[in-house]
Scaffold this motif. Sequence first.
Motif, PDB file in Angstrom:
ATOM      1  N   ALA A 258       6.736  63.427  19.302  1.00 42.60           N
ATOM      2  CA  ALA A 258       7.902  62.641  18.878  1.00 42.60           C
ATOM      3  C   ALA A 258       8.149  61.441  19.794  1.00 42.60           C
ATOM      4  O   ALA A 258       8.887  60.525  19.449  1.00 42.60           O
ATOM      5  N   GLU A 259       7.530  61.455  20.983  1.00 41.45           N
ATOM      6  CA  GLU A 259       7.795  60.392  21.975  1.00 41.45           C
ATOM      7  C   GLU A 259       6.515  59.749  22.483  1.00 41.45           C
ATOM      8  O   GLU A 259       6.582  58.903  23.368  1.00 41.45           O
ATOM      9  N   ASP A 260       5.383  60.151  21.977  1.00 42.61           N
ATOM     10  CA  ASP A 260       4.095  59.778  22.569  1.00 42.61           C
ATOM     11  C   ASP A 260       3.715  58.339  22.200  1.00 42.61           C
ATOM     12  O   ASP A 260       3.479  58.031  21.032  1.00 42.61           O
ATOM     13  N   ASN A 261       3.624  57.480  23.220  1.00 40.64           N
ATOM     14  CA  ASN A 261       3.304  56.076  22.940  1.00 40.64           C
ATOM     15  C   ASN A 261       1.811  55.829  22.767  1.00 40.64           C
ATOM     16  O   ASN A 261       1.410  54.754  22.347  1.00 40.64           O
ATOM     17  N   SER A 262       0.979  56.831  23.110  1.00 40.54           N
ATOM     18  CA  SER A 262      -0.462  56.564  22.986  1.00 40.54           C
ATOM     19  C   SER A 262      -1.020  56.935  21.613  1.00 40.54           C
ATOM     20  O   SER A 262      -2.209  56.764  21.365  1.00 40.54           O
TER      21      SER A 262
END
Length: 600
Positions: A258-262
């Motif tokens: 839900a928060e993973d920028n990669s």
Amino acid sequence: MKILFTASECVPFIKTGGLADVVGALAPVLAAQGHDVRVMVPLYSKIPDTYVNEMTHVLDFEVQLGWRKQYCGIEMLVRDGVTYYFVDNKFYFGRSYIYGLGGDEYERFGFFCRACLNSLPLLDFQPDVIHAHDWQSGMVPALLKIQYAHLPFFSAVKTMFTIHNLQYQGIFGIREVQDVLGLGDSLWTNDKLECFGCANYLKAGLVYSDLITTVSPSYAEEIQTAYYGERLDGLLRARKHEVYGILNGLDVVDYNPAEDNSIAAKFTSEDLSGKAECKLALQREMNLTEDPNIPIIGMVGRLSNQKGLDLVDCVLGDMIDQNVQLVVLGMGESRYVNLFEWAQSAFPGRVACRFDMDSALAHRIYAGCDMFLMPSQFEPCGLSQMIAMRYGTIPIVRETGGLRDTVLSYNEFTGEGNGFTFFNYNAHDMLHVIERATEYYHDHKDVWNLLQKRGMTTDFSWTRSANRYVELYRGMIGETELRDPSEPEESPVAVVETAAPVEPEKPKKRTTRKAAPKAEGAAEEKPKKRTTTKKAAAADEAVTEEKPKKRTTKKAAAETEEKPKKRTTKKAEAAAETASEEQPKKRVRKTAVKKEETKE
Ligand code: ADP
């Protein structure tokens, strides 16, 4: 409580495997609970400058190693409530590698262990517990008991030793170790430091620590058998009342879809639409055929025998024949690098591999795949299967060690499970389970989504494990009573004991799905060289002979050839009786029922 960790690696500073993840994640969780936690690691030249520049020099002194006197600096960095000390000596740690190449590992890590102990009075830090990790720290409990315990400063210090992988033991010549650490002849008997004619740093940790832990309850049992015991099973059995298995946790902040920028698109268990985008992005990035309906199987990890890659070698062609795609990210043995390189060229658009240490790509693979394969020969804990579940990727694993404790095979009669498993170390057993998973992927989307949701909502955080460690620390220093290690651990895996069967019908007979069209200029779909069934079957026979005997009690063997019943509760047995022969019988866990799943 005052706790000191001694370890050879720790994220985010330096990592080669799961040990670094554990040390780097557990320490801040303990600190957040109010404990004074400090970590000692070598100051390798490979530690990035960004961290080195943040360090402050706190002290330096000389360490006596036999006839040598060696400089030791202690550099300090405080992060997330944890004090990290870096043991500095350029001769030992200013090298281009972390482990292995110089032939003087006994001296490097002998120095490290002695430096850790010598620095404590100078730092004025008197820990209640020293928690030493793996063989590189094995001499900490041994030196403490043998050479330091008579000193008032050290007399009350207790030690815990954690095995992250029993295969790596730090075995050296006795004379060399004596020369460095000054351990007298009387200590080299097999009840103390001697081990099959050699010095063994891991054994030293096992003999002299107050408590022993390893990273999953199943592995704690397994290493007490000859099959998994790496010649130390006798010692571990002798200390079985002090051997505990505590399952590792995950860094749930780093691994959070839900928060993973990669990853290409974020997603949650409530809304998996982003995962479909991640899949297409992964197919594009890895030059795989872009098709949302072809399941992708992912593998991320060390390319070593331990990871069961010889099974994949046996049946790789048959796997691809099921119209799946395979993505591999790893580094390791050339045998497997060659295998996957060959597979990539033999199955263009269907197999892709990268031989690199690439954390961002690992995240994209966990997010973009449908299934994650871990057919390990043995697996102390394994983090990858838990990470995969966090990203809604269904694990297919062999039932061993931590894999057995975290993945429960889907049972179509009771609705339990969060993945697909097999027991025997056998390539065709693995292949059949992949087929089973593929059938669910295509024909039972409701079940598939349920398994995804279950994996994504399971609590794999460190909090539960950290509490278990604290309980043992308290027991060691006499604050509480230690529990018996044979008491069953509560599993983090959520089981829907009250849920209605999802699909009471047996999965359809295996069908080989039509293979994807060959890419232009592609080689033969299934090159004979590596995938003849005869060869695979012969290899199967060879590996099947090595099948671990331990879990098949005579009674279980009489009832069912491959499914030892050791963990089956009465309730599960009752449920099993109403089911057909093929129903997986053996594993039911007493865990919390997830509210939303119960509703379903
Ligand atoms: P190990 O036996 O190596 O400790 P684990 O499953 O416990 O295996 O932990 C391996 C960790 O290292 C996982 O977080 C995995 O994602 C990561 N990892 C392994 N190989 C690679 C790689 N080549 N690139 C990125 N991450 C990797």
